[in-house]
Scaffold this motif. Structure first.
Motif, PDB file in Angstrom:
ATOM      1  N   SER A  79       0.820  -1.211   0.000  1.00 46.33           N
ATOM      2  CA  SER A  79       0.000   0.000   0.000  1.00 46.33           C
ATOM      3  C   SER A  79       0.852   1.259   0.000  1.00 46.33           C
ATOM      4  O   SER A  79       0.552   2.235  -0.707  1.00 46.33           O
ATOM      5  CB  SER A  79      -0.938   0.003   1.216  1.00 46.33           C
ATOM      6  OG  SER A  79      -1.949  -0.962   1.093  1.00 46.33           O
ATOM      7  N   GLU A 107       2.368   1.857  -3.385  1.00 42.84           N
ATOM      8  CA  GLU A 107       1.344   2.275  -4.349  1.00 42.84           C
ATOM      9  C   GLU A 107       0.730   3.630  -3.997  1.00 42.84           C
ATOM     10  O   GLU A 107      -0.209   4.082  -4.677  1.00 42.84           O
ATOM     11  CB  GLU A 107       0.255   1.204  -4.439  1.00 42.84           C
ATOM     12  CG  GLU A 107       0.768  -0.111  -5.032  1.00 42.84           C
ATOM     13  CD  GLU A 107      -0.296  -1.179  -5.127  1.00 42.84           C
ATOM     14  OE1 GLU A 107      -1.437  -0.948  -4.646  1.00 42.84           O
ATOM     15  OE2 GLU A 107       0.003  -2.245  -5.677  1.00 42.84           O
ATOM     16  N   ARG A 154      -1.063   4.574  -1.322  1.00 47.30           N
ATOM     17  CA  ARG A 154      -2.422   4.488  -0.793  1.00 47.30           C
ATOM     18  C   ARG A 154      -2.569   5.240   0.538  1.00 47.30           C
ATOM     19  O   ARG A 154      -3.346   4.860   1.407  1.00 47.30           O
ATOM     20  CB  ARG A 154      -2.813   3.028  -0.629  1.00 47.30           C
ATOM     21  CG  ARG A 154      -2.973   2.296  -1.941  1.00 47.30           C
ATOM     22  CD  ARG A 154      -4.227   2.734  -2.686  1.00 47.30           C
ATOM     23  NE  ARG A 154      -5.409   2.191  -2.029  1.00 47.30           N
ATOM     24  CZ  ARG A 154      -6.618   2.704  -2.153  1.00 47.30           C
ATOM     25  NH1 ARG A 154      -6.821   3.802  -2.865  1.00 47.30           N
ATOM     26  NH2 ARG A 154      -7.645   2.131  -1.538  1.00 47.30           N
ATOM     27  N   GLU A 212     -14.390   3.376   2.561  1.00 51.65           N
ATOM     28  CA  GLU A 212     -13.775   2.134   2.110  1.00 51.65           C
ATOM     29  C   GLU A 212     -14.676   0.920   2.316  1.00 51.65           C
ATOM     30  O   GLU A 212     -14.276  -0.199   1.979  1.00 51.65           O
ATOM     31  CB  GLU A 212     -12.457   1.908   2.869  1.00 51.65           C
ATOM     32  CG  GLU A 212     -11.336   2.837   2.445  1.00 51.65           C
ATOM     33  CD  GLU A 212     -10.864   2.532   1.036  1.00 51.65           C
ATOM     34  OE1 GLU A 212     -10.277   1.465   0.812  1.00 51.65           O
ATOM     35  OE2 GLU A 212     -11.100   3.388   0.150  1.00 51.65           O
ATOM     36  N   HIS A 246     -15.311  -4.506   3.836  1.00 52.11           N
ATOM     37  CA  HIS A 246     -14.573  -3.677   2.894  1.00 52.11           C
ATOM     38  C   HIS A 246     -15.181  -3.794   1.503  1.00 52.11           C
ATOM     39  O   HIS A 246     -15.874  -4.765   1.168  1.00 52.11           O
ATOM     40  CB  HIS A 246     -13.099  -4.123   2.872  1.00 52.11           C
ATOM     41  CG  HIS A 246     -12.200  -3.217   2.111  1.00 52.11           C
ATOM     42  ND1 HIS A 246     -11.997  -3.345   0.757  1.00 52.11           N
ATOM     43  CD2 HIS A 246     -11.430  -2.168   2.510  1.00 52.11           C
ATOM     44  CE1 HIS A 246     -11.151  -2.415   0.351  1.00 52.11           C
ATOM     45  NE2 HIS A 246     -10.792  -1.685   1.392  1.00 52.11           N
ATOM     46  N   LYS A 247     -14.911  -2.813   0.671  1.00 54.44           N
ATOM     47  CA  LYS A 247     -15.412  -2.831  -0.709  1.00 54.44           C
ATOM     48  C   LYS A 247     -14.960  -4.061  -1.484  1.00 54.44           C
ATOM     49  O   LYS A 247     -15.619  -4.488  -2.435  1.00 54.44           O
ATOM     50  CB  LYS A 247     -14.956  -1.564  -1.441  1.00 54.44           C
ATOM     51  CG  LYS A 247     -15.617  -0.297  -0.942  1.00 54.44           C
ATOM     52  CD  LYS A 247     -15.228   0.922  -1.762  1.00 54.44           C
ATOM     53  CE  LYS A 247     -13.780   1.289  -1.597  1.00 54.44           C
ATOM     54  NZ  LYS A 247     -13.435   2.580  -2.264  1.00 54.44           N
ATOM     55  N   PRO A 307      -4.540  -1.919  -0.807  1.00 54.63           N
ATOM     56  CA  PRO A 307      -4.402  -1.743  -2.257  1.00 54.63           C
ATOM     57  C   PRO A 307      -5.773  -1.754  -2.935  1.00 54.63           C
ATOM     58  O   PRO A 307      -6.703  -2.410  -2.448  1.00 54.63           O
ATOM     59  CB  PRO A 307      -3.569  -2.959  -2.674  1.00 54.63           C
ATOM     60  CG  PRO A 307      -2.845  -3.387  -1.444  1.00 54.63           C
ATOM     61  CD  PRO A 307      -3.778  -3.084  -0.308  1.00 54.63           C
ATOM     62  N   VAL A 308      -5.885  -1.057  -4.049  1.00 52.19           N
ATOM     63  CA  VAL A 308      -7.147  -1.024  -4.784  1.00 52.19           C
ATOM     64  C   VAL A 308      -7.530  -2.429  -5.239  1.00 52.19           C
ATOM     65  O   VAL A 308      -8.692  -2.842  -5.160  1.00 52.19           O
ATOM     66  CB  VAL A 308      -7.042  -0.079  -5.998  1.00 52.19           C
ATOM     67  CG1 VAL A 308      -8.284  -0.176  -6.881  1.00 52.19           C
ATOM     68  CG2 VAL A 308      -6.823   1.355  -5.531  1.00 52.19           C
ATOM     69  N   ASP A 309      -6.555  -3.199  -5.703  1.00 52.05           N
ATOM     70  CA  ASP A 309      -6.774  -4.563  -6.188  1.00 52.05           C
ATOM     71  C   ASP A 309      -5.576  -5.403  -5.764  1.00 52.05           C
ATOM     72  O   ASP A 309      -4.564  -5.448  -6.467  1.00 52.05           O
ATOM     73  CB  ASP A 309      -6.934  -4.570  -7.706  1.00 52.05           C
ATOM     74  CG  ASP A 309      -7.254  -5.939  -8.272  1.00 52.05           C
ATOM     75  OD1 ASP A 309      -7.036  -6.955  -7.576  1.00 52.05           O
ATOM     76  OD2 ASP A 309      -7.720  -6.012  -9.431  1.00 52.05           O
ATOM     77  N   SER A 334      -1.966  -6.260  -7.577  1.00 46.31           N
ATOM     78  CA  SER A 334      -0.683  -5.869  -6.978  1.00 46.31           C
ATOM     79  C   SER A 334       0.265  -7.063  -6.950  1.00 46.31           C
ATOM     80  O   SER A 334       1.456  -6.932  -7.274  1.00 46.31           O
ATOM     81  CB  SER A 334      -0.899  -5.353  -5.552  1.00 46.31           C
ATOM     82  OG  SER A 334      -1.719  -4.202  -5.544  1.00 46.31           O
TER      83      SER A 334
END
Length: 259
Positions: free
Chosen positions: A51, A54, A56, A89, A105-106, A138-140, A144
């Motif tokens: 994270s 990246e 984040r 989130e 979480h999403k 991380p978004v994905d 990652s």
């Protein structure tokens, strides 16, 4: 599976900042630890450094908490700005009490504070520029892991699987364990259904959380506090099941008896 496994924490990994090349840091860590990268290695990398690399980090200094965030912050005795980020989130808040918010979480993970770190990154980390920041997942995480795996292939020519790990609490059991948020190059879940057991009975429901088991084992070396060992190499594993991402570990809502 192999009966001879080694788990080695990589030495010399610095405090990661946004934009750092985790692939190069890993190669340097192999060298500092007296190891040569090998085909079949499984690299377990702490979510925090993924994270951070990246970027984040979110500046909460100027956030204006919503009425929902303020109300939840009052009930949980948390900073309303932090609660605002948790809500942003999350799909939903599952449970809460003073000093604890359990959120979905999403990405589908049910976890404390929507994965916003409270160890090794302060909940409101003071940036060099005076901003107050929090660190998100991380978004994905699967993407990652896949990017890091490809970077390692480019640098070393070796086929190295990657797991992005985090520490999770578990309902009905005390203590946190390492789990896989992201995975690439291995089966996150191995389906044994249809195969015989030791006595020839057909397995009907058995699935193994393969990536979670690896992450939990690696966390014994990586630690949970000030060990400063965010990357570990697991060597000696073998598998024949097809690759699948860590997203496949999340139980679908229609199969969840507790939702």
């Amino acid at each position: 599976m192999s009966s001879q496994l080694t788990i080695t924490g990589l030495a010399g990994i610095p405090l990661v900042q946004p934009g750092f090349d985790l692939g190069q840091l890993t190669v340097d860590g192999y060298a500092a630890s007296g190891l040569e990268p090998q085909d079949g290695d499984v690299l377990v990398v702490a979510q925090k450094i993924v994270s951070k690399a990246e970027g984040r980090l979110v500046d909460v200094s100027a956030l204006e908490p919503s009425a929902e965030a303020i109300a939840l912050a009052t009930e949980t005795e948390k900073d309303a700005r932090l609660v605002e980020v948790i809500l942003s989130e999350s799909r939903r808040i599952v449970r809460h009490r003073p000093n604890l918010i359990i959120a979905e979480h999403k990405l589908g993970f049910v976890m404390a504070n929507a994965g916003i770190d409270h160890s090794n990154v302060a909940p409101l980390e003071q940036g060099a520029d005076g901003t107050e920041r929090v660190l998100l997942l991380p978004v994905d995480p699967d993407a990652s892991a896949a990017r890091l795996r490809q970077r390692l292939r480019d640098l070393t020519g070796k086929d190295i699987a990657v797991i992005v790990s985090d520490s999770f609490g578990r309902p009905w059991r005390r203590g946190t364990v390492g789990i896989a948020l992201g995975a690439a190059g291995l089966p996150a879940v191995i389906d044994w259904r249809g195969l015989p057991d030791l006595f020839g009975r057909t397995l009907e429901v058995t699935e193994t959380g393969f990536a979670d088991e690896i992450a939990a084992a690696a966390s014994l070396v990586m630690g949970q506090a000030d060990e400063g060992m965010p990357i570990a190499v697991v060597r000696g594993l073998a598998w024949s099941a097809p690759d699948c991402p860590a997203a496949d570990i999340v139980r679908p809502p229609e199969h969840d008896l507790f939702r």
